[in-house]
Design an enzyme around this catalytic site. Structure first.
Site, PDB file in Angstrom:
ATOM      1  N   GLY A   1       0.438  -1.246   0.231  1.00 47.88           N
ATOM      2  CA  GLY A   1       0.000  -0.060   0.385  1.00 47.88           C
ATOM      3  C   GLY A   1       1.021   1.582  -0.113  1.00 47.88           C
ATOM      4  CB  SER A   2       2.356   2.962   1.788  1.00 47.88           C
ATOM      5  OG  SER A   2       2.398   2.529   2.947  1.00 47.88           O
ATOM      6  N   GLY A   3       4.980   2.683   0.225  1.00 55.98           N
ATOM      7  CA  GLY A   3       6.800   3.424   1.120  1.00 55.98           C
ATOM      8  C   GLY A   3       6.813   1.812  -0.641  1.00 55.98           C
TER       9      GLY A   3
ATOM     10  CE1 TYR B   1      12.354  -2.111  11.048  1.00 57.49           C
ATOM     11  CE2 TYR B   1      14.174  -1.134  11.246  1.00 57.49           C
ATOM     12  CZ  TYR B   1      13.498  -1.318  10.458  1.00 57.49           C
ATOM     13  OH  TYR B   1      13.164  -1.499   8.665  1.00 57.49           O
TER      14      TYR B   1
ATOM     15  CE  LYS C   1      12.640  -4.396   8.885  1.00 54.29           C
ATOM     16  NZ  LYS C   1      11.561  -5.319   7.865  1.00 54.29           N
TER      17      LYS C   1
END
Length: 256
Positions: free
Chosen positions: A22-24, A164, A168
């Protein structure tokens, strides 16, 4: 900014799933793969955002938007069933770009913020890869490809991002292990480690911090989502047929 990169030639019309399209970065991947002739299932936790992406794609009627919470095994299972009904086939390619941040210093980080990031970024990667891998294996897809979007922070860490960074880093290890297991089914699994890319996520970073970060980047600028998408297009194409289990950095040279 225009990118002059050789166009990928697909063997036939491919079917792809883009998680968090939806974005980025996810939206850019949808655009690039649709440009190359792919049919795209655009998924996002916000269906309206996914629908906006679909409408922006060439031949929008070929594509479809779906709503998904990637941290829910039930929703992931249902999504694969709905996508197969809509496209009359299982995906031959999947790009997992879902990710959130809940930044805070380690000594101030609350348990809920840690769990939320792990559930979306790492557990979501597990659920998506497992479901897609099973579908590809069952359908005996000849050249399956999965790309997981990790982060350079997963390799080098970052202040106020222990949750985060942990998530990751987990994506990197997960990808390398999954690649070893799924290779027997002719399914390749790779990860991309973006640096600081101009996305809604990085828009939350204070301007003075971004200026300091940019000064550390050898190319002296932040990246664009399309620059990640073009690497993704390479990794899911026949041009990368002998690449699996890799974590490719796309950072402008940034190595903290």
């Amino acid at each position: 900014m225009q990118l002059h990169i050789q166009k990928v030639v697909w063997d036939k019309l491919q079917f792809h799933i883009i998680y968090c399209g939806g974005s980025g970065i996810g939206k850019a991947v949808c655009s690039v793969l649709a440009r190359e002739g792919a049919r795209v299932a655009v998924t996002d936790i916000n269906k309206s955002s996914a629908q906006e992406t679909v409408l922006s794609l060439p031949n929008s009627s070929l594509h479809e938007a779906f709503e998904i919470n990637v941290s829910s095994s039930t929703e992931v299972t249902n999504l694969l069933e709905n996508i197969e009904k809509r496209f009359k086939s299982v995906p031959c390619i999947a790009v997992h770009a879902a990710g959130i941040t809940r930044d805070n210093f380690l000594l101030k980080l609350d348990e809920q913020s840690f769990d939320e990031v792990i559930n979306v970024n790492l557990k979501g990667t597990f659920l998506i890869n497992q479901a897609v891998g099973r579908a590809m294996q069952k359908a005996r897809i000849e050249n399956g490809s999965i790309v997981n979007i990790s982060s350079i922070v997963g390799k080098n860490g970052n202040v106020a991002q222990t949750n985060y960074a942990a998530s990751k880093a987990g994506v990197i290890g997960f990808t390398k292990s999954a690649a070893k297991e799924l290779a027997r089914y002719n399914i390749r699994v790779n990860a991309i480690l973006p640096g600081f890319i101009e996305t809604p996520m990085t828009e939350k970073v204070p301007e003075n911090i971004m200026q300091m970060i940019t000064a550390l980047i050898p190319l002296k600028r932040t990246g664009q989502p399309q620059e990640i998408a073009e690497v993704c297009a390479f990794l899911v194409s026949p041009k990368s047929s002998y690449i699996t289990g890799e974590a490719i950095e796309v950072t402008g040279g940034l190595n903290f």
